[in-house]
Scaffold this motif. Sequence first.
Motif, mmCIF file in Angstrom:
data_model
loop_
_atom_site.group_PDB
_atom_site.id
_atom_site.type_symbol
_atom_site.label_atom_id
_atom_site.label_comp_id
_atom_site.label_asym_id
_atom_site.label_seq_id
_atom_site.Cartn_x
_atom_site.Cartn_y
_atom_site.Cartn_z
ATOM 1 N N GLN A 48 -22.719 3.830 13.971
ATOM 2 C CA GLN A 48 -21.601 3.415 13.124
ATOM 3 C C GLN A 48 -22.081 2.669 11.886
ATOM 4 O OE1 GLN A 48 -19.338 1.222 16.044
ATOM 5 N NE2 GLN A 48 -18.080 3.001 16.495
ATOM 6 N N LEU A 49 -23.391 2.552 11.716
ATOM 7 C CA LEU A 49 -23.938 1.835 10.575
ATOM 8 C C LEU A 49 -24.397 2.746 9.441
ATOM 9 C CD1 LEU A 49 -25.979 -0.976 12.376
ATOM 10 C CD2 LEU A 49 -23.647 -1.063 11.467
ATOM 11 N N CYS A 77 -28.473 11.220 24.055
ATOM 12 C CA CYS A 77 -29.679 11.017 24.861
ATOM 13 C C CYS A 77 -30.172 9.578 24.685
ATOM 14 C CB CYS A 77 -30.761 12.001 24.455
ATOM 15 S SG CYS A 77 -32.313 11.740 25.342
ATOM 16 N N ILE A 78 -30.227 8.859 25.773
ATOM 17 C CA ILE A 78 -30.573 7.435 25.694
ATOM 18 C C ILE A 78 -32.004 7.209 25.212
ATOM 19 C CG2 ILE A 78 -31.197 7.219 28.131
ATOM 20 C CD1 ILE A 78 -29.796 4.406 27.976
ATOM 21 N N ALA A 79 -32.945 8.039 25.651
ATOM 22 C CA ALA A 79 -34.339 7.850 25.229
ATOM 23 C C ALA A 79 -34.485 8.072 23.725
ATOM 24 C CB ALA A 79 -35.258 8.784 26.008
ATOM 25 N N ALA A 80 -33.881 9.141 23.221
ATOM 26 C CA ALA A 80 -33.946 9.425 21.785
ATOM 27 C C ALA A 80 -33.197 8.354 20.993
ATOM 28 C CB ALA A 80 -33.363 10.807 21.496
ATOM 29 N N ALA A 81 -32.083 7.875 21.540
ATOM 30 C CA ALA A 81 -31.286 6.850 20.856
ATOM 31 C C ALA A 81 -32.061 5.539 20.739
ATOM 32 C CB ALA A 81 -29.972 6.630 21.595
ATOM 33 N N ARG A 83 -35.248 5.044 20.729
ATOM 34 C CA ARG A 83 -36.352 5.210 19.776
ATOM 35 C C ARG A 83 -35.885 5.093 18.331
ATOM 36 N NH1 ARG A 83 -37.750 9.858 22.523
ATOM 37 N NH2 ARG A 83 -39.032 9.176 24.234
ATOM 38 N N ARG A 84 -34.619 5.452 18.100
ATOM 39 C CA ARG A 84 -34.091 5.476 16.733
ATOM 40 C C ARG A 84 -33.148 4.318 16.447
ATOM 41 N NH1 ARG A 84 -35.410 10.267 18.690
ATOM 42 N NH2 ARG A 84 -36.316 11.829 17.314
ATOM 43 N N GLY A 85 -33.088 3.360 17.352
ATOM 44 C CA GLY A 85 -32.273 2.168 17.125
ATOM 45 C C GLY A 85 -30.785 2.380 17.258
ATOM 46 N N VAL A 86 -30.384 3.373 18.034
ATOM 47 C CA VAL A 86 -28.962 3.617 18.292
ATOM 48 C C VAL A 86 -28.652 2.992 19.650
ATOM 49 C CG1 VAL A 86 -27.170 5.365 18.625
ATOM 50 C CG2 VAL A 86 -28.971 5.711 16.907
ATOM 51 N N LEU A 87 -27.885 1.908 19.633
ATOM 52 C CA LEU A 87 -27.642 1.126 20.844
ATOM 53 C C LEU A 87 -26.160 0.896 21.076
ATOM 54 C CD1 LEU A 87 -30.228 -1.682 20.039
ATOM 55 C CD2 LEU A 87 -30.602 0.247 21.561
ATOM 56 N N ASN A 88 -25.739 1.031 22.319
ATOM 57 C CA ASN A 88 -24.387 0.615 22.679
ATOM 58 C C ASN A 88 -24.470 -0.857 23.083
ATOM 59 O OD1 ASN A 88 -25.408 0.584 25.297
ATOM 60 N ND2 ASN A 88 -24.201 2.321 26.008
ATOM 61 N N PRO A 89 -23.356 -1.516 23.326
ATOM 62 C CA PRO A 89 -23.417 -2.949 23.660
ATOM 63 C C PRO A 89 -24.300 -3.275 24.868
ATOM 64 C CG PRO A 89 -21.188 -2.365 23.046
ATOM 65 C CD PRO A 89 -21.955 -1.074 23.132
ATOM 66 N N ASP A 96 -32.290 -7.147 24.274
ATOM 67 C CA ASP A 96 -32.231 -8.374 23.499
ATOM 68 C C ASP A 96 -32.220 -8.108 21.995
ATOM 69 O OD1 ASP A 96 -32.013 -11.134 23.230
ATOM 70 O OD2 ASP A 96 -34.198 -11.411 23.106
ATOM 71 N N ARG A 97 -31.323 -7.215 21.590
ATOM 72 C CA ARG A 97 -31.140 -6.904 20.176
ATOM 73 C C ARG A 97 -29.881 -7.603 19.687
ATOM 74 N NH1 ARG A 97 -35.704 -5.774 21.090
ATOM 75 N NH2 ARG A 97 -36.804 -3.921 20.424
ATOM 76 N N PRO A 98 -29.811 -7.957 18.411
ATOM 77 C CA PRO A 98 -28.685 -8.753 17.911
ATOM 78 C C PRO A 98 -27.347 -8.027 17.838
ATOM 79 C CG PRO A 98 -30.143 -8.155 16.112
ATOM 80 C CD PRO A 98 -30.825 -7.722 17.379
ATOM 81 N N ALA A 99 -27.369 -6.682 17.867
ATOM 82 C CA ALA A 99 -26.098 -5.966 17.725
ATOM 83 C C ALA A 99 -26.205 -4.545 18.253
ATOM 84 C CB ALA A 99 -25.695 -5.916 16.254
ATOM 85 N N ALA A 100 -25.057 -3.995 18.550
ATOM 86 C CA ALA A 100 -24.946 -2.587 18.912
ATOM 87 C C ALA A 100 -24.412 -1.837 17.696
ATOM 88 C CB ALA A 100 -23.995 -2.427 20.091
ATOM 89 N N ASN A 101 -24.692 -0.560 17.623
ATOM 90 C CA ASN A 101 -24.183 0.217 16.496
ATOM 91 C C ASN A 101 -23.477 1.499 16.928
ATOM 92 O OD1 ASN A 101 -26.514 1.477 17.303
ATOM 93 N ND2 ASN A 101 -27.289 1.843 15.242
ATOM 94 N N THR A 102 -23.172 1.591 18.209
ATOM 95 C CA THR A 102 -22.380 2.718 18.681
ATOM 96 C C THR A 102 -21.494 2.274 19.836
ATOM 97 O OG1 THR A 102 -22.450 5.059 19.269
ATOM 98 C CG2 THR A 102 -24.047 3.648 20.361
ATOM 99 N N ALA A 103 -20.418 3.000 20.021
ATOM 100 C CA ALA A 103 -19.471 2.694 21.094
ATOM 101 C C ALA A 103 -18.691 3.973 21.396
ATOM 102 C CB ALA A 103 -18.544 1.557 20.668
ATOM 103 N N GLU A 104 -17.492 3.822 21.937
ATOM 104 C CA GLU A 104 -16.658 4.995 22.224
ATOM 105 C C GLU A 104 -16.542 5.866 20.978
ATOM 106 O OE1 GLU A 104 -15.182 5.906 25.090
ATOM 107 O OE2 GLU A 104 -16.060 4.226 26.148
ATOM 108 N N PRO A 105 -16.560 7.146 21.080
ATOM 109 C CA PRO A 105 -16.493 7.965 22.274
ATOM 110 C C PRO A 105 -17.850 8.374 22.826
ATOM 111 C CG PRO A 105 -16.258 9.386 20.383
ATOM 112 C CD PRO A 105 -16.429 7.968 19.863
#
Length: 129
Positions: A48-49, A77-81, A83-89, A96-105
């Motif tokens: 979402q960033l 794909c969680i492994a690919a995500a 590696r590329r800094g795509v994180l859900n909460p 221990d990252r300061p923020a998430a950048n993806t969520a639903e759906p």
Amino acid sequence: MDFAIALLAGPQDPAARSALEFSRAVLAAGHRISRLFFYRDGVLVASQLNVVPQDEKDIGAEWRQFIQDNHLDAVVCIAAALRRGVLNPAEAERWDRPAANTAEPWELSGLGQWVDALQSADRAVTFGT
């Protein structure tokens, strides 16, 4: 007919638009999409960033809207995500990252989800390399 569709290309790649248009056509023709799987740079569509120039369409936002409107199963794909800094909460907290950048759906999960989709779908289509 039941389709499993994978996107391996990032949001800047024309394959991301082709995959979206193909997915729309599949549903418009009365077929079903059992799972959308985002892998390799395709996981960046779920961020979402991403900021796109004002004269371009936001393919990530279009994918989100399409998935929500049609109540589709969209797996990143969680492994690919990671590696590329795509994180859900949950993953942001876990690593221990300061923020998430993806969520639903979007759902972060393993490659096994793609294998499962391949076993149940009538057709599998992949976009990107």
